[in-house]
Design a protein around this motif. Structure first.
Motif, PDB file in Angstrom:
ATOM      1  N   TYR A  93       1.395 -66.957  13.398  1.00  0.00           N
ATOM      2  CA  TYR A  93       1.974 -66.935  12.059  1.00  0.00           C
ATOM      3  C   TYR A  93       0.989 -66.275  11.103  1.00  0.00           C
ATOM      4  O   TYR A  93       0.074 -66.922  10.596  1.00  0.00           O
ATOM      5  CB  TYR A  93       2.312 -68.353  11.586  1.00  0.00           C
ATOM      6  CG  TYR A  93       3.437 -68.951  12.367  1.00  0.00           C
ATOM      7  CD1 TYR A  93       4.737 -68.914  11.874  1.00  0.00           C
ATOM      8  CD2 TYR A  93       3.215 -69.537  13.611  1.00  0.00           C
ATOM      9  CE1 TYR A  93       5.784 -69.445  12.601  1.00  0.00           C
ATOM     10  CE2 TYR A  93       4.266 -70.072  14.342  1.00  0.00           C
ATOM     11  CZ  TYR A  93       5.533 -70.025  13.834  1.00  0.00           C
ATOM     12  OH  TYR A  93       6.570 -70.544  14.552  1.00  0.00           O
ATOM     13  N   HIS A 120       0.607 -75.449   3.512  1.00  0.00           N
ATOM     14  CA  HIS A 120       2.027 -75.440   3.174  1.00  0.00           C
ATOM     15  C   HIS A 120       2.624 -76.807   3.492  1.00  0.00           C
ATOM     16  O   HIS A 120       2.937 -77.099   4.634  1.00  0.00           O
ATOM     17  CB  HIS A 120       2.751 -74.345   3.974  1.00  0.00           C
ATOM     18  CG  HIS A 120       2.174 -72.982   3.756  1.00  0.00           C
ATOM     19  ND1 HIS A 120       2.583 -72.170   2.735  1.00  0.00           N
ATOM     20  CD2 HIS A 120       1.200 -72.297   4.415  1.00  0.00           C
ATOM     21  CE1 HIS A 120       1.899 -71.032   2.772  1.00  0.00           C
ATOM     22  NE2 HIS A 120       1.056 -71.105   3.784  1.00  0.00           N
ATOM     23  N   THR A 151       9.461 -69.339   5.257  1.00  0.00           N
ATOM     24  CA  THR A 151       8.281 -69.189   4.416  1.00  0.00           C
ATOM     25  C   THR A 151       7.130 -68.615   5.225  1.00  0.00           C
ATOM     26  O   THR A 151       6.451 -67.700   4.798  1.00  0.00           O
ATOM     27  CB  THR A 151       7.878 -70.541   3.794  1.00  0.00           C
ATOM     28  OG1 THR A 151       8.979 -71.023   3.039  1.00  0.00           O
ATOM     29  CG2 THR A 151       6.684 -70.393   2.885  1.00  0.00           C
ATOM     30  N   GLN A 152       6.888 -69.185   6.384  1.00  0.00           N
ATOM     31  CA  GLN A 152       5.905 -68.647   7.308  1.00  0.00           C
ATOM     32  C   GLN A 152       6.679 -68.176   8.533  1.00  0.00           C
ATOM     33  O   GLN A 152       7.339 -68.974   9.181  1.00  0.00           O
ATOM     34  CB  GLN A 152       4.862 -69.696   7.708  1.00  0.00           C
ATOM     35  CG  GLN A 152       3.970 -70.135   6.571  1.00  0.00           C
ATOM     36  CD  GLN A 152       4.619 -71.170   5.691  1.00  0.00           C
ATOM     37  OE1 GLN A 152       5.203 -72.116   6.174  1.00  0.00           O
ATOM     38  NE2 GLN A 152       4.531 -70.985   4.397  1.00  0.00           N
ATOM     39  N   THR A 153       6.579 -66.918   8.810  1.00  0.00           N
ATOM     40  CA  THR A 153       7.355 -66.333   9.893  1.00  0.00           C
ATOM     41  C   THR A 153       6.422 -65.865  11.003  1.00  0.00           C
ATOM     42  O   THR A 153       5.398 -65.234  10.733  1.00  0.00           O
ATOM     43  CB  THR A 153       8.177 -65.140   9.352  1.00  0.00           C
ATOM     44  OG1 THR A 153       8.967 -65.600   8.253  1.00  0.00           O
ATOM     45  CG2 THR A 153       9.075 -64.571  10.416  1.00  0.00           C
ATOM     46  N   ALA A 154       6.809 -66.173  12.229  1.00  0.00           N
ATOM     47  CA  ALA A 154       6.009 -65.767  13.386  1.00  0.00           C
ATOM     48  C   ALA A 154       5.986 -64.240  13.480  1.00  0.00           C
ATOM     49  O   ALA A 154       6.971 -63.560  13.173  1.00  0.00           O
ATOM     50  CB  ALA A 154       6.592 -66.357  14.664  1.00  0.00           C
ATOM     51  N   GLY A 193       7.126 -76.081   3.503  1.00  0.00           N
ATOM     52  CA  GLY A 193       7.447 -74.708   3.856  1.00  0.00           C
ATOM     53  C   GLY A 193       8.909 -74.569   4.193  1.00  0.00           C
ATOM     54  O   GLY A 193       9.354 -75.022   5.234  1.00  0.00           O
ATOM     55  N   ARG A 232      -1.155 -71.219  15.457  1.00  0.00           N
ATOM     56  CA  ARG A 232      -1.466 -70.733  14.110  1.00  0.00           C
ATOM     57  C   ARG A 232      -1.603 -69.218  14.080  1.00  0.00           C
ATOM     58  O   ARG A 232      -1.178 -68.564  13.131  1.00  0.00           O
ATOM     59  CB  ARG A 232      -2.754 -71.378  13.608  1.00  0.00           C
ATOM     60  CG  ARG A 232      -2.562 -72.785  13.135  1.00  0.00           C
ATOM     61  CD  ARG A 232      -3.837 -73.309  12.509  1.00  0.00           C
ATOM     62  NE  ARG A 232      -3.621 -74.688  12.091  1.00  0.00           N
ATOM     63  CZ  ARG A 232      -4.557 -75.601  12.089  1.00  0.00           C
ATOM     64  NH1 ARG A 232      -5.792 -75.304  12.462  1.00  0.00           N
ATOM     65  NH2 ARG A 232      -4.283 -76.824  11.698  1.00  0.00           N
ATOM     66  N   ALA A 278       0.905 -65.432   8.003  1.00  0.00           N
ATOM     67  CA  ALA A 278       0.720 -65.994   6.663  1.00  0.00           C
ATOM     68  C   ALA A 278      -0.232 -67.187   6.666  1.00  0.00           C
ATOM     69  O   ALA A 278      -0.868 -67.479   5.646  1.00  0.00           O
ATOM     70  CB  ALA A 278       2.066 -66.400   6.068  1.00  0.00           C
ATOM     71  N   LEU A 279      -0.343 -67.889   7.784  1.00  0.00           N
ATOM     72  CA  LEU A 279      -1.244 -69.037   7.834  1.00  0.00           C
ATOM     73  C   LEU A 279      -2.706 -68.606   7.770  1.00  0.00           C
ATOM     74  O   LEU A 279      -3.581 -69.412   7.448  1.00  0.00           O
ATOM     75  CB  LEU A 279      -0.994 -69.871   9.091  1.00  0.00           C
ATOM     76  CG  LEU A 279       0.378 -70.537   9.166  1.00  0.00           C
ATOM     77  CD1 LEU A 279       0.516 -71.320  10.461  1.00  0.00           C
ATOM     78  CD2 LEU A 279       0.624 -71.430   7.958  1.00  0.00           C
ATOM     79  N   GLU A 327      -3.970 -66.798   5.548  1.00  0.00           N
ATOM     80  CA  GLU A 327      -4.354 -66.586   4.150  1.00  0.00           C
ATOM     81  C   GLU A 327      -5.085 -67.784   3.554  1.00  0.00           C
ATOM     82  O   GLU A 327      -5.559 -67.712   2.432  1.00  0.00           O
ATOM     83  CB  GLU A 327      -3.119 -66.253   3.310  1.00  0.00           C
ATOM     84  CG  GLU A 327      -2.498 -64.924   3.686  1.00  0.00           C
ATOM     85  CD  GLU A 327      -1.292 -64.583   2.834  1.00  0.00           C
ATOM     86  OE1 GLU A 327      -1.035 -65.272   1.817  1.00  0.00           O
ATOM     87  OE2 GLU A 327      -0.591 -63.623   3.197  1.00  0.00           O
TER      88      GLU A 327
END
Length: 165
Positions: free
Chosen positions: A12, A21, A28-31, A24, A9, A14-15, A17
């Protein structure tokens, strides 16, 4: 060795926030490592792929490196890796190409379980060519796609079966 969910987690951004998801889409969620690699590539001068000048050679190297990485991940050959803007865009391109050879009376089988990205391109290609769309149903109680129904859905007129594996 236990799977370290917290470490994954954390890779990433964005996770962090706090959103969940459920659908996704790719990218959408990029490492973080990918974000940094893309930023690095965008900071350097790149151009149309060409051997004529340095930015073109960089672009060639980036594409070759990406194909090699995907091939390594999948146990495939880099020459068999196709890159594009998205899976949906690539599926549309393939559907238009294959659909150009379909005729009225031909059939395409799609699944009601699949994501629209693996349904709509085939349905639209079938509509453009006059082919018939046949639908595989899923069991809403289990979420399963019963394989037995394909014996009735696939005929000698079937030109394509689209199902996510």
């Amino acid at each position: 060795m236990a799977f370290d969910v917290a470490r994954v987690r954390a890779a990433y951004p964005a996770l962090g926030e706090g959103f969940v998801h459920f659908d996704g889409a790719g990218g959408t969620q990029t490492a973080a490592a990918v974000v940094e690699a893309v930023a690095g590539a965008m900071r350097a001068a790149t151009g149309n792929r060409s051997t004529a000048f340095l930015p073109g050679r960089r672009a060639l190297d980036l594409v070759a490196g990406a194909r090699a990485a995907v091939a390594d991940l999948l146990g495939a050959q880099p020459s068999g890796v196709v890159l594009g803007p998205s899976a949906t865009a690539l599926t549309y391109t393939l559907a238009r190409t294959l659909g150009a050879g379909w005729r009225p009376g031909d059939e395409v089988v799609v699944s009601r379980l699949d994501h629209d990205a693996n349904v709509r391109p085939w349905v639209q290609a079938a509509q453009s060519s006059g082919a018939t769309v046949r639908w595989a149903e899923f069991d809403p109680a289990t979420g399963e796609l019963p394989a037995g129904q394909y014996a009735d859905l696939v005929t000698e007129r079937t030109r394509l079966v689209a199902v996510t594996a």
